[in-house]
Scaffold this motif. Structure first.
Motif, PDB file in Angstrom:
ATOM      1  N   ASP A 163      47.836  95.006  23.196  1.00 48.90           N
ATOM      2  CA  ASP A 163      47.612  95.074  21.748  1.00 48.90           C
ATOM      3  C   ASP A 163      48.607  94.162  21.033  1.00 48.90           C
ATOM      4  O   ASP A 163      49.621  93.740  21.598  1.00 48.90           O
ATOM      5  N   GLU A 164      48.304  93.846  19.792  1.00 50.21           N
ATOM      6  CA  GLU A 164      49.054  92.858  19.014  1.00 50.21           C
ATOM      7  C   GLU A 164      50.569  93.120  19.004  1.00 50.21           C
ATOM      8  O   GLU A 164      51.363  92.208  19.247  1.00 50.21           O
ATOM      9  N   GLN A 165      50.950  94.370  18.757  1.00 50.66           N
ATOM     10  CA  GLN A 165      52.386  94.681  18.656  1.00 50.66           C
ATOM     11  C   GLN A 165      53.091  94.465  19.982  1.00 50.66           C
ATOM     12  O   GLN A 165      54.145  93.828  20.054  1.00 50.66           O
ATOM     13  N   THR A 166      52.481  95.025  21.045  1.00 50.47           N
ATOM     14  CA  THR A 166      53.076  94.864  22.371  1.00 50.47           C
ATOM     15  C   THR A 166      53.158  93.387  22.734  1.00 50.47           C
ATOM     16  O   THR A 166      54.140  92.905  23.300  1.00 50.47           O
ATOM     17  N   ARG A 167      52.124  92.670  22.343  1.00 46.43           N
ATOM     18  CA  ARG A 167      52.048  91.250  22.636  1.00 46.43           C
ATOM     19  C   ARG A 167      53.222  90.487  22.009  1.00 46.43           C
ATOM     20  O   ARG A 167      53.836  89.630  22.642  1.00 46.43           O
ATOM     21  N   MET A 168      53.519  90.813  20.753  1.00 44.86           N
ATOM     22  CA  MET A 168      54.637  90.151  20.062  1.00 44.86           C
ATOM     23  C   MET A 168      55.963  90.456  20.758  1.00 44.86           C
ATOM     24  O   MET A 168      56.763  89.557  21.010  1.00 44.86           O
ATOM     25  N   THR A 169      56.199  91.738  21.066  1.00 52.33           N
ATOM     26  CA  THR A 169      57.467  92.073  21.718  1.00 52.33           C
ATOM     27  C   THR A 169      57.553  91.440  23.101  1.00 52.33           C
ATOM     28  O   THR A 169      58.613  90.958  23.502  1.00 52.33           O
ATOM     29  N   MET A 170      56.418  91.401  23.793  1.00 50.33           N
ATOM     30  CA  MET A 170      56.439  90.791  25.127  1.00 50.33           C
ATOM     31  C   MET A 170      56.750  89.299  25.036  1.00 50.33           C
ATOM     32  O   MET A 170      57.414  88.744  25.914  1.00 50.33           O
ATOM     33  N   GLY A 171      56.255  88.650  23.979  1.00 50.43           N
ATOM     34  CA  GLY A 171      56.571  87.234  23.778  1.00 50.43           C
ATOM     35  C   GLY A 171      58.066  87.015  23.630  1.00 50.43           C
ATOM     36  O   GLY A 171      58.655  86.157  24.294  1.00 50.43           O
ATOM     37  N   ASP A 172      58.689  87.823  22.785  1.00 56.32           N
ATOM     38  CA  ASP A 172      60.145  87.731  22.616  1.00 56.32           C
ATOM     39  C   ASP A 172      60.865  88.010  23.927  1.00 56.32           C
ATOM     40  O   ASP A 172      61.836  87.338  24.276  1.00 56.32           O
TER      41      ASP A 172
END
Lengths: 268, 268
Positions: free
Chosen positions: A182-191
């Protein structure tokens, strides 16, 4: 294979994570018809760079990645990883992370990370220690004894990354690793990934559909056209590191993303 | 009331009814001897029943080895090779629908009326579902897992032993459950038809001389055998397929992840 005229091979013993691709094409047959998946692709990735491949669906970016992983043979052209041809998967040179975490459900997180070491007959104690380090690196300390079904989607993908890193390959290939999140997890995983990349200094080649993700993560974005997949543009992302969330709204970010989008819209 | 409680209550009341109905004369003892007289009949001729049980157990054990071992082996071979699968599977599936008991008289001609004919019949009877389940188990293996194993440098042998076999275990076990049950059925039925020993033989013989209590003592013994087999299978399933316990734990993990504040470090 064609002669490697325009490539200067490195010493075969070097493990620097550089990738050299020259004139690579791939053709496969389905129901009697030849389909050109990738055509005349050439590029080089210098050690330690974060390069993102984007392009419309079916542009052969995953095919290209599979060839760099040694999981598929190119029909023409040559691929050198760390200066030597890659004919078969070699986890000492290349780690692969797939879109699906592809964890073995009957093994614990720890045992999943140990798997590539176990294949090579590494002693149990060494295996445990290395898996522990890798899990710590991806922020999953203390979760080693869990089975995949006891982990969330993001945690599973972290385990998968740890498994790709456990043999310390200089090159990490990632095939839309966050697409199922999901979008939120995706952002944190990117970081998270940027942090791991900065901490390990690996070369990363990352395939994605998301233009935002591409610009946010990359040193360089390689844009491919629809089938047959060719390189249509290469962009240097000049944004400073560490990247931050605020940059997403900036002009530089926006113009880079627009430039990629124009290419993709044209070929889609 | 919980379903477990209810289940126990039903079993208890059936036992009580079994004792009461014949005692009150509501059902003639010839049709249904009371539980106490059944147990007494079994106790008085314990030696005879014991010998019969040994014969039956021996036949079941040997047939189990043939049916399960052969079924798994044949299933594994046929399941992993596409061409034999297309050739053989339609035949096996339609054979499964044939009432194989029609073959039993032939087996007694070939192998005599001793244990051999029972073992042969029960082996074939249990073989088919085990083989079908194993083929299904191998076909349902996620190809992504095999690709991941290959990317980690797994050889063909390692992919079989470390990925295909563990991945197929749950499906194979459910096939064993059916196959094993059919082995017991096959042995007892064939003993009842034409034989010289075993529990099925005792049941059949006592029926012809209208000794209902002794018939039911044999029935109880077969029942106990089936229950014991089921318990054994459950134990094996629980031990080898811990990871199959569904996705609820995964959702819990997500909640814990948020609660534990498993937040990634900022890049840099």
């Amino acid at each position: 294979m064609q002669p490697l005229a325009n490539i200067t091979p490195l010493k075969p013993t070097a493990r620097d994570g550089a990738v050299q691709i020259s004139g690579v094409g791939q053709i496969y047959r389905t129901s009697g018809q030849d389909v050109v998946a990738v055509s005349e692709v050439s590029f080089e990735v210098k050690p330690g760079r974060f390069v993102v491949l984007v392009g419309p669906s079916g542009c052969g970016k995953s095919s290209l990645l599979m060839m760099m992983a040694g999981l598929r043979r190119p029909t023409s052209g040559a691929i050198l990883v760390s200066g030597a041809p890659i004919d078969n998967p070699d986890p000492n040179r290349v780690g692969v992370v797939f879109q699906e975490p592809s964890l073995f459900p009957w093994l614990t997180a720890e045992e999943n990370v140990e798997f590539p070491l176990a294949l090579r007959g590494v002693a149990r104690k060494t295996r445990r220690a290395k898996a522990g380090e890798a899990l710590q690196l991806v922020g999953l300390e203390g979760f080693g004894s869990r089975h995949p079904h006891e982990l969330s989607g993001g945690m599973k993908q972290r385990v998968s990354i740890a498994r790709g890193l456990v043999q310390d390959p200089p090159l990490l290939l990632m095939d839309e690793p966050f697409a199922a999140l999901d979008e939120q997890t995706r952002m944190t995983m990117g970081d998270e990934l940027l942090r791991i990349w900065a901490a390990t200094g690996k070369t990363i080649i990352f395939v994605t559909h998301s233009l935002t993700e591409a610009v946010y993560l990359a040193d360089e974005v390689i844009v491919m056209s629809a089938r047959p997949g060719r390189i249509v543009d290469r962009l240097e992302v000049g944004l400073p590191r560490p990247r931050s969330f605020e940059m997403l709204g900036g002009d530089t970010f926006g113009s880079l993303r627009d430039r990629i989008w124009r290419h993709i819209r044209k070929s889609a | 009331m919980s379903s477990t409680m209810l289940r126990r209550l039903i079993v208890m009341s059936l036992i009580v009814l079994w004792e009461l109905l014949p005692r009150c004369g509501l059902v003639p003892e010839l049709f249904l001897p009371s539980l106490s007289s059944t147990l007494a009949a079994g106790w008085n001729d314990a030696a005879e029943y014991g010998r019969a049980l040994l014969v039956t157990l021996y036949e079941v054990a040997v047939a189990m080895v043939f049916a399960c071992g052969g079924g798994i082996l044949a299933g594994a071979i046929v399941g992993s090779l596409p061409r034999p699968r297309l050739l053989i599977m339609p035949m096996v599936s339609s054979l499964y629908a044939v009432p194989l008991v029609i073959l039993y008289p032939v087996f007694t001609v070939w192998l005599g009326i001793g244990p051999e004919s029972k073992i042969a019949f029960a082996s074939i009877y249990g073989f088919l579902p085990t083989m079908l389940a194993t083929v299904a188990g191998i076909q349902t293996i996620d190809p992504q897992l095999l690709l991941a194993a290959r990317s980690m440098g797994a050889t063909l042998g390692q992919r079989v032993t470390r990925v295909m076999i563990p991945a197929a275990i749950p499906t194979v076990l459910s096939g064993l459950r059916v196959g094993g049950a059919l082995v017991i059925v096959g042995v007892v039925v064939s003993e009842m038809l034409i034989s010289s020993g075993g529990i099925g033989y005792l049941i059949s013989r006592y029926r012809t001389i209208l000794e209902s209590a002794h018939v039911f003592a044999g029935v109880l013994l077969v029942l106990a055998l089936a229950v014991a087999f089921n318990a054994l299978m459950r134990l094996i399933e629980r031990r080898s397929a811990v990871w199959q316990t569904g996705s609820r734990a995964g959702r819990n993990a997500m909640v814990q992840e948020t609660a534990a504040g498993l937040q990634p470090a900022r890049p840099g």
